[in-house]
Write a protein that holds these residues in place. Structure first.
Motif, short mmCIF file in Angstrom:
data_model
loop_
_atom_site.label_atom_id
_atom_site.label_comp_id
_atom_site.label_asym_id
_atom_site.label_seq_id
_atom_site.Cartn_x
_atom_site.Cartn_y
_atom_site.Cartn_z
N LYS A 1 24.78 -13.97 14.06
CA LYS A 1 23.73 -13.18 13.90
C LYS A 1 22.55 -13.53 14.72
O LYS A 1 21.66 -12.87 15.10
CB LYS A 1 23.35 -13.49 12.26
N ARG A 2 22.36 -14.76 15.02
CA ARG A 2 21.57 -15.53 15.86
C ARG A 2 21.69 -14.93 17.03
O ARG A 2 20.58 -14.52 17.88
CB ARG A 2 21.43 -17.11 15.67
N LYS A 3 22.92 -14.92 17.64
CA LYS A 3 23.28 -14.36 19.24
C LYS A 3 22.74 -12.88 19.07
O LYS A 3 22.05 -12.38 20.18
CB LYS A 3 24.62 -14.75 19.30
N LEU A 4 23.12 -12.09 18.07
CA LEU A 4 22.70 -10.84 18.03
C LEU A 4 21.19 -10.68 18.31
O LEU A 4 20.47 -9.85 18.94
CB LEU A 4 23.13 -10.14 16.82
N ALA A 5 20.46 -11.35 17.37
CA ALA A 5 18.91 -11.21 17.51
C ALA A 5 18.43 -11.54 18.72
O ALA A 5 17.41 -10.95 19.46
CB ALA A 5 18.48 -12.38 16.45
N LEU A 6 18.98 -12.47 19.49
CA LEU A 6 18.54 -12.71 20.93
C LEU A 6 18.83 -11.39 21.61
O LEU A 6 17.83 -11.11 22.52
CB LEU A 6 19.23 -13.97 21.44
N GLU A 7 20.02 -10.77 21.59
CA GLU A 7 20.35 -9.81 22.24
C GLU A 7 19.40 -8.46 21.96
O GLU A 7 18.92 -7.59 23.06
CB GLU A 7 21.79 -8.99 22.00
N LEU A 8 18.72 -8.77 20.65
CA LEU A 8 17.61 -7.56 20.19
C LEU A 8 16.56 -7.73 21.03
O LEU A 8 15.56 -6.77 20.65
CB LEU A 8 18.06 -7.15 18.87
N GLY A 9 16.12 -8.85 21.46
CA GLY A 9 14.91 -9.33 22.04
C GLY A 9 14.27 -10.39 21.39
O GLY A 9 13.12 -10.74 21.69
N ALA A 10 14.67 -11.16 20.40
CA ALA A 10 14.10 -12.26 20.02
C ALA A 10 13.84 -13.43 20.92
O ALA A 10 14.91 -13.44 21.88
CB ALA A 10 15.13 -12.91 18.81
N ASP A 11 13.06 -14.26 20.98
CA ASP A 11 12.67 -15.01 21.92
C ASP A 11 13.18 -16.39 21.34
O ASP A 11 13.45 -17.27 22.31
CB ASP A 11 10.96 -15.11 22.09
N ALA A 12 13.34 -16.71 20.15
CA ALA A 12 14.04 -17.86 19.71
C ALA A 12 14.64 -17.59 18.39
O ALA A 12 14.23 -16.50 17.67
CB ALA A 12 12.88 -19.01 19.30
N VAL A 13 15.45 -18.35 17.91
CA VAL A 13 16.17 -18.40 16.64
C VAL A 13 16.28 -19.54 15.70
O VAL A 13 16.08 -20.68 16.54
CB VAL A 13 17.68 -17.96 16.87
N VAL A 14 16.34 -19.42 14.56
CA VAL A 14 16.45 -20.64 13.77
C VAL A 14 17.53 -20.40 12.79
O VAL A 14 17.65 -19.41 12.27
CB VAL A 14 14.95 -20.75 12.83
N ASP A 15 18.28 -21.36 12.41
CA ASP A 15 19.17 -21.29 11.38
C ASP A 15 18.45 -21.29 9.90
O ASP A 15 17.69 -21.87 9.57
CB ASP A 15 20.14 -22.74 11.40
N SER A 16 19.00 -20.31 9.19
CA SER A 16 18.39 -20.05 7.85
C SER A 16 18.53 -21.44 6.87
O SER A 16 17.78 -21.70 6.00
CB SER A 16 18.89 -18.82 7.02
N ALA A 17 19.53 -22.08 7.22
CA ALA A 17 19.82 -23.40 6.45
C ALA A 17 18.92 -24.55 6.97
O ALA A 17 19.42 -25.76 6.41
CB ALA A 17 21.16 -23.72 6.34
#
Length: 319
Positions: A168-184
């Motif tokens: 899911k975090r990889k997908l978010a980056l593909e969709l344009g997110a600049d950074a990702v965070v683990d929900s845990a």
């Protein structure tokens, strides 16, 4: 017609395939031959009677469908609370939108609740301004995947996506997110500030609740806003203390889609027109998740509640 009926409240096990009479449209209402049914997290609350609007039994759950009218129009529509998990459904024409060429039934279903919710959260609830940082919790879900993209389209300076899996975090980056965070992340406050390059964040879109909401609020910058639109964790966040809103110059706002239909000027129609155009032009990409046979609605709810799904889930009454 084939349908899913609930005769007692509870978890996914209460979703039972059955045969029911066709619904009868009232004056001016549209009867749709349903081609595809949208599944929303709110449906899981509806099944256990824990949603904002109370349910009554027996009930056919589901609030959104795509299908054809008797005169051949291809329509996506919202139902008045329930009735969607079936081969035929009745919709109010004021809650129905013709699907344009270039937009699939599945994409239209991804827009009518999740897309309009993301649009309203950014445009109305948190009132995004160009250059602001935006945190999107549950970024792999139906609202989240669209909110990441819309935030960028609306001029966000930095989009931070929070999601539970590496996929899911990889997908978010593909969709344009600049950074990702683990929900845990053990300390969501620190994780969000770090993801925003050491600065507190301007906007947070939250549908998780509990600890995540509490720790996210502590990451807001002065004049930051949190848009709350769900409680997937089924855990209540701490009560908001009004003096703290003034102390930190922060705003907490809620969003429930039915209220948008009470606004003057057909705001939902405006959102749908904008979203349809973006999809047809290729600037917005609805993430389409798994399609289940109608009879497997229970499995769809189980998968959704496990938070292991990505994108928009649908039921196909022809399967």
């Amino acid at each position: 017609m084939r349908a899913i009926q609930i005769t007692e409240f509870g978890g996914p096990e209460v979703l039972v395939p059955t045969e029911l009479p066709d619904p009868e449209p009232g004056q001016g209402e549209l009867l749709l031959d349903v081609s595809l049914i949208g599944v929303n997290f709110a449906d899981t609350h509806q099944a256990e009677n824990s949603y904002l609007a109370p349910s009554s039994l027996p009930m056919v759950p589901g609030g959104e469908v795509a299908g054809h009218t008797a005169d051949g129009r291809r329509v996506v529509g919202l139902l008045s609370g329930s009735g969607g998990y079936a081969e035929r459904a009745v919709v109010d024409p004021n809650l129905a939108y013709d699907i344009p060429d270039g937009v699939s039934d599945a994409a239209a279903l991804a827009l009518i609740v999740q897309g309009t919710s993301a649009w309203l959260l950014l445009r109305k609830t948190t009132r995004i301004s160009p250059g602001e940082s935006v945190v999107v919790h549950a970024a792999g879900g139906g609202v989240g995947t669209l909110a990441v993209q819309l935030a960028k389209q609306f001029g966000a300076g930095r989009v931070i996506a929070v999601a539970s899996t590496e996929e899911k975090r990889k997908l978010a980056l593909e969709l344009g997110a600049d950074a990702v965070v683990d929900s845990a992340a053990p300390d969501m406050t620190a994780a969000l500030i770090e993801a925003n390059e050491g600065r507190r964040v301007d906007i947070i879109l939250d549908m998780v609740g509990g600890r995540v909401t509490d720790e996210s609020m502590r990451a807001l910058a002065p004049f930051g806003r949190l848009g709350f639109y769900g409680m997937a964790s089924r855990e209540l966040p701490s009560p908001v203390k009004l003096p703290n809103l003034m102390r930190f110059s922060t705003t907490v706002g809620g969003m429930w889609l039915p209220h948008a239909f009470l606004l003057p000027g057909d705001v939902v129609g405006q959102a749908m027109n904008e979203l349809f155009t973006m999809v047809a032009e290729g600037s917005l990409r609805p993430i389409l998740g798994q399609t289940y046979p109608l009879a497997e609605a229970r499995r769809a709810h189980e998968d959704l509640r496990s938070r292991g799904t990505v994108g928009k889930l649908t039921l196909d009454p022809s399967l």
